[in-house]
Design a protein around this motif. Structure first.
Motif: not given
Ligand code: 5GP
Ligand code: ZN
Length: 141
Positions: A6, A9, A11-12, A51, A102
């Protein structure tokens, strides 16, 4: 690049190395890193590199891998940081406290003086019909 990614995002971006993190474990599917705003000393987040919005969305094989890593980290927090206990938490949706959408597992080491309160109160005043409730839940399995 992972299959599910994503654009916006955080955390991506951490999984891809576009944003730095303090890593404690990494393999091709899973990453574990220290929470930037820890609830206790050693608070670690375990994520799938792909994700998925939350726990409910993660395919079973990746969920198994993530929890295997969470278990290892929990054991390591006890042996290395002398944690006396661990809370394993994964929040689903904003109402449950999810702020990063996420999937991640919180591995939170507990110490006798950590002052951390995980508060599940207030208990519901309403008296539930537990057998009926269980039957209702079973219809969704
Ligand atoms: P949630 O509230 O979604 O269950 O947990 C998100 C967690 O991610 C929070 O504990 C928060 O401190 C942590 N977090 C948010 N942004 C970052 C970041 O950029 N780096 C790291 N290491 N942790 C983050
Ligand atoms: Zn993501």
């Amino acid at each position: 690049m992972s299959k599910n990614y994503e654009e916006n995002c955080i955390f991506c971006k951490i999984a891809q190395g576009q944003i730095s993190s303090i890593k404690v474990y990494e393999d091709e599917d899973i990453l574990a890193f220290l929470d930037i705003d820890p609830s206790s000393k050693g608070h670690t987040l375990v994520i799938t590199k792909e994700h998925f919005a939350n726990f409910l969305m993660v395919p079973r094989n990746l969920l198994d891998k993530a929890f295997e890593v969470a278990q290892k980290i929990g054991q390591a927090l006890i042996t290395t940081l002398h944690a006396e206990g661990i809370n394993i938490i994964t929040n689903v949706n904003e109402i449950a406290g999810q702020s990063v959408f996420h999937f991640h597992i919180h591995v939170i080491p507990r110490y006798s003086q950590d002052g951390l309160k995980l508060n599940f109160s207030p208990k519901q005043i309403e008296k539930f019909n537990l057998p009926a409730l269980a039957n209702q839940i079973k219809t969704g399995l």
